[in-house]
Scaffold this motif. Sequence first.
Motif, PDB file in Angstrom:
ATOM      1  N   UNK A 150      13.302 -31.728   9.507  1.00  0.00           N
ATOM      2  CA  UNK A 150      12.130 -31.405   8.700  1.00  0.00           C
ATOM      3  C   UNK A 150      10.864 -31.447   9.535  1.00  0.00           C
ATOM      4  N   UNK A 151       9.976 -30.520   9.257  1.00  0.00           N
ATOM      5  CA  UNK A 151       8.680 -30.469   9.914  1.00  0.00           C
ATOM      6  C   UNK A 151       7.623 -30.282   8.833  1.00  0.00           C
ATOM      7  N   UNK A 152       6.548 -31.039   8.947  1.00  0.00           N
ATOM      8  CA  UNK A 152       5.456 -30.968   7.980  1.00  0.00           C
ATOM      9  C   UNK A 152       4.663 -32.256   8.050  1.00  0.00           C
ATOM     10  N   UNK A 153       3.796 -32.452   7.086  1.00  0.00           N
ATOM     11  CA  UNK A 153       3.008 -33.668   7.029  1.00  0.00           C
ATOM     12  C   UNK A 153       3.932 -34.866   6.851  1.00  0.00           C
ATOM     13  N   UNK A 154       3.793 -35.862   7.710  1.00  0.00           N
ATOM     14  CA  UNK A 154       4.704 -37.022   7.691  1.00  0.00           C
ATOM     15  C   UNK A 154       4.706 -37.748   6.343  1.00  0.00           C
ATOM     16  N   UNK A 155       3.529 -37.922   5.755  1.00  0.00           N
ATOM     17  CA  UNK A 155       3.458 -38.599   4.453  1.00  0.00           C
ATOM     18  C   UNK A 155       4.172 -37.791   3.375  1.00  0.00           C
ATOM     19  N   UNK A 156       4.019 -36.464   3.428  1.00  0.00           N
ATOM     20  CA  UNK A 156       4.695 -35.595   2.459  1.00  0.00           C
ATOM     21  C   UNK A 156       6.210 -35.652   2.633  1.00  0.00           C
ATOM     22  N   UNK A 157       6.657 -35.689   3.889  1.00  0.00           N
ATOM     23  CA  UNK A 157       8.097 -35.770   4.159  1.00  0.00           C
ATOM     24  C   UNK A 157       8.661 -37.068   3.592  1.00  0.00           C
ATOM     25  N   UNK A 158       7.990 -38.176   3.869  1.00  0.00           N
ATOM     26  CA  UNK A 158       8.464 -39.472   3.377  1.00  0.00           C
ATOM     27  C   UNK A 158       8.459 -39.526   1.852  1.00  0.00           C
ATOM     28  N   UNK A 159       7.438 -38.949   1.234  1.00  0.00           N
ATOM     29  CA  UNK A 159       7.358 -38.914  -0.231  1.00  0.00           C
ATOM     30  C   UNK A 159       8.519 -38.089  -0.802  1.00  0.00           C
ATOM     31  N   UNK A 160       8.800 -36.936  -0.182  1.00  0.00           N
ATOM     32  CA  UNK A 160       9.883 -36.085  -0.652  1.00  0.00           C
ATOM     33  C   UNK A 160      11.236 -36.796  -0.505  1.00  0.00           C
ATOM     34  N   UNK A 161      11.474 -37.410   0.631  1.00  0.00           N
ATOM     35  CA  UNK A 161      12.745 -38.103   0.858  1.00  0.00           C
ATOM     36  C   UNK A 161      12.916 -39.251  -0.130  1.00  0.00           C
ATOM     37  N   UNK A 162      11.856 -40.008  -0.358  1.00  0.00           N
ATOM     38  CA  UNK A 162      11.925 -41.108  -1.324  1.00  0.00           C
ATOM     39  C   UNK A 162      12.235 -40.589  -2.722  1.00  0.00           C
ATOM     40  N   UNK A 163      11.592 -39.498  -3.107  1.00  0.00           N
ATOM     41  CA  UNK A 163      11.822 -38.925  -4.429  1.00  0.00           C
ATOM     42  C   UNK A 163      13.246 -38.392  -4.557  1.00  0.00           C
ATOM     43  N   UNK A 164      13.720 -37.705  -3.541  1.00  0.00           N
ATOM     44  CA  UNK A 164      15.083 -37.175  -3.571  1.00  0.00           C
ATOM     45  C   UNK A 164      16.115 -38.294  -3.617  1.00  0.00           C
ATOM     46  N   UNK A 165      15.833 -39.380  -2.923  1.00  0.00           N
ATOM     47  CA  UNK A 165      16.761 -40.508  -2.869  1.00  0.00           C
ATOM     48  C   UNK A 165      16.878 -41.211  -4.216  1.00  0.00           C
TER      49      UNK A 165
END
Length: 101
Positions: free
Chosen positions: A60-75
Motif C-alpha cells: 500500500x502507498x498513500x498517507x500513513x495515517x490513512x493507511x493505518x486507519x483503513x487497516x484498523x477498520x478492515x481488521x
Amino acid sequence: MKLQAKRLFIEFEYEYLDGSSASFRYMEPTTELIDGGIDIRDADVKEKMEYAKKALRSCLSGNENDIEKMIAELTTHANIYKFKVTLDEALGKLKAEGSNG
C-alpha cells in the motif's frame, strides 16, 4: 530495449465507515515479499495470516495515517483477507490487459 525496476499498481479510493475517504495505490509485491511468502509455506495458519497482512501493508502507498486507519477498520469491521484478494484480482486484471507496466 530499455528495462527498469517498475512495479505495477492500481489506484483506489477507500470509504471509511465515518463517511470520509482517502486515495491509495496498491502495488504488486516485490521479489522479497514473494520469497517471504514461499519461505512460510510450511508455517502454521496464524503465521501465514500475519504474513498476508504484512504483505498487504507493504504493497500500500498513500498517507500513513490513512493507511493505518483503513487497516484498523478492515481488521475490526470487515475481512482484511478478502479485501486483499479483491485488490490482487484488480491488479491481475490490469496486468492481463498489459496496462501500467
